[in-house]
Design an enzyme around this catalytic site. Structure first.
Site, PDB file in Angstrom:
ATOM      1  N   CYS A 112      91.375   8.026  -4.189  1.00 51.38           N
ATOM      2  CA  CYS A 112      90.303   8.136  -2.963  1.00 51.38           C
ATOM      3  C   CYS A 112      89.668   9.366  -2.759  1.00 51.38           C
ATOM      4  O   CYS A 112      90.187  10.520  -2.644  1.00 51.38           O
ATOM      5  CB  CYS A 112      90.964   8.006  -1.711  1.00 51.38           C
ATOM      6  SG  CYS A 112      90.006   7.900  -0.414  1.00 51.38           S
ATOM      7  N   GLU A 130      84.667   3.399  -3.618  1.00 48.37           N
ATOM      8  CA  GLU A 130      85.421   3.275  -4.992  1.00 48.37           C
ATOM      9  C   GLU A 130      84.550   3.020  -5.961  1.00 48.37           C
ATOM     10  O   GLU A 130      83.462   2.348  -5.531  1.00 48.37           O
ATOM     11  CB  GLU A 130      86.543   2.270  -4.892  1.00 48.37           C
ATOM     12  CG  GLU A 130      88.026   2.758  -5.106  1.00 48.37           C
ATOM     13  CD  GLU A 130      88.231   4.156  -5.467  1.00 48.37           C
ATOM     14  OE1 GLU A 130      87.722   4.724  -6.358  1.00 48.37           O
ATOM     15  OE2 GLU A 130      89.193   4.563  -5.065  1.00 48.37           O
TER      16      GLU A 130
END
Length: 222
Positions: free
Chosen positions: A2, A106
């Site tokens: 992340c 993402e």
């Protein structure tokens, strides 16, 4: 991993959501929080047991770090090794926290061309609560730097077509166990989110640059 997230809910509202005590930090909304930047973090005060909402810097600096300039400052810790890694284990056992977010990003690899960014948020509209760990580092001039890292695990079936990892997303029922409000094994919470927890949509490649920071970053494309 992340590597970018959005934090746009006003601090007072975040404080109410996580039932924190004391004043909320003064921080503007960010649609593109990046490593080395400050972000809101929920921590449990070890003496009073109160939850506090504070600004910490993204990128963990362990308390035993000697040279800040050469420190690794990892932004993520792997769920599989966070309890045993020398870099993370002390923080995992003593200094767990929650990182509130409204969405995270993402990037999906393409057969050709640049990666496609996606935004991910809770399907029910609630804030995300990432499992995190934090550290306090004291410098030679007695300055204190408080930092955090987000714990990541294997992607669930929703996110797997885009990326093989995802942040550990804590459900509200698990917050007390994670923060240490009650006796529990925190390692049992380090699992992928249940299928259907999140919704996913493609967004503009403008999010690739941390300097771009506006609400349009979360608008769907295509």
């Amino acid at each position: 991993m992340c590597g970018r997230f959005a934090s746009t809910t006003p601090p007072d509202a975040v404080a109410r959501r996580f039932a924190t005590a004391g004043p909320a930090p003064n921080v503007p909304p960010s649609w593109n929080v990046a490593p080395s930047q400050p972000a809101m973090v929920v921590r449990r005060h070890p003496e009073t047991g109160e939850r506090r909402l504070d600004l910490l810097t993204w990128g963990l600096v362990p308390h035993w770090t000697k040279d800040l300039a050469k420190a690794r400052k990892p932004i993520n810790a792997r769920a599989e090794t966070v309890a045993t890694s020398p870099m993370f284990r002390d923080a995992f056992h003593r200094r767990r926290c929650i990182v509130p977010a409204d969405a995270f990003y993402e990037w999906q690899a393409q057969e050709s061309g640049p990666k496609q960014p996606y935004a991910i948020a809770r399907r029910d509209g609630e804030m995300l609560a990432f499992a995190g760990i934090w550290e306090g580092w004291r410098g030679p001039a007695a300055e204190i730097l408080r930092t955090f890292s987000i714990i990541v695990t294997a992607a669930n079936e929703d996110l797997a077509p885009i990326h093989d990892r995802m942040p550990v997303i804590l459900e509200q029922r698990d917050w007390p166990a994670w923060l240490g409000d009650q006796e529990a094994d925190p390692a049992e919470l380090l699992r992928p989110a249940e299928a259907g927890t999140v919704r996913i949509w493609p967004v503009s490649a403008r999010v690739n640059k941390p300097a771009n920071n506006d609400a349009a970053l979360l608008e769907p494309i295509g």
